[in-house]
Enzyme design. Structure first.
Site, short mmCIF file in Angstrom:
data_model
loop_
_atom_site.label_atom_id
_atom_site.label_comp_id
_atom_site.label_asym_id
_atom_site.label_seq_id
_atom_site.Cartn_x
_atom_site.Cartn_y
_atom_site.Cartn_z
CB CYS A 37 -75.52 -18.84 9.97
SG CYS A 37 -75.04 -20.58 9.98
CG ASP A 39 -71.60 -21.00 9.54
OD1 ASP A 39 -71.24 -20.04 8.82
OD2 ASP A 39 -71.60 -20.97 10.77
CB CYS A 62 -69.79 -20.43 13.91
SG CYS A 62 -70.77 -21.84 14.46
CB CYS A 106 -73.68 -24.42 15.74
SG CYS A 106 -73.94 -22.63 15.79
FE1 FES Z 1 -73.80 -21.04 11.58
FE2 FES Z 1 -72.97 -21.82 13.90
S1 FES Z 1 -73.51 -19.80 13.35
S2 FES Z 1 -73.52 -23.06 12.23
#
Ligand code: FES
Length: 140
Positions: A37, A39, A62, A106
């Site tokens: 993602c 992140d 997120c 996550c």
């Molecule tokens: Fe990327 Fe949660 S959607 S760490």
């Protein structure tokens, strides 16, 4: 615990992150990203006498990753380094009351950052935090 919703504990950590922000003169630091993602999490640790003495974080992620990072900074303090790096991602998920099925991954960021920060700390301080005469870096 896996559910379809954010728990009230998770929402509280997201809305009121504990120990958010950079740490000046941190003893250990790690920056990790989730390749799926994008992140990211930067984790800072204060290490004293073989234990985690303090932790803080910066996150671009997120709600689930922010909440598990926040919970991690509370969980880690006081733990011997060996226990801190052995905490599985499930432990961080539990600390926020579980994660929705689609957000289980996550919690990987927090677990990875802890292991990376401690591993880097060991590599930079040969002779500390490990058995004498053994390599300081750990695989896996
Ligand atoms: Fe990327 Fe949660 S959607 S760490």
């Amino acid at each position: 615990m896996v559910s379809d919703y954010y728990s009230t504990t998770l929402i509280d950590h997201f809305e009121h992150p504990r120990n958010a922000g950079a740490m000046e003169n941190a003893d250990a630091e790690a920056y990790v990203t989730n390749p799926v993602c994008g992140d990211s999490l930067r984790l800072y640790l204060r290490i004293d006498d073989g234990r985690v003495a303090g932790a803080s974080f910066l996150s671009s992620g997120c709600p689930a990753s922010i909440a598990t990072s926040s919970a991690a900074t509370e969980l880690l303090v006081g733990l011997p380094l060996e226990e801190a790096e052995a905490l599985p991602r499930e432990r961080y998920a539990e600390a926020v009351g579980g994660l929705p099925r689609s957000k289980v991954h996550c919690s990987v960021l927090a677990a990875s950052a802890v292991r990376q920060a401690i591993a880097t700390w060991r590599q930079q301080r040969p002779g500390e935090g490990g058995e004498a005469g053994e390599p300081q870096a750990r695989g896996g």
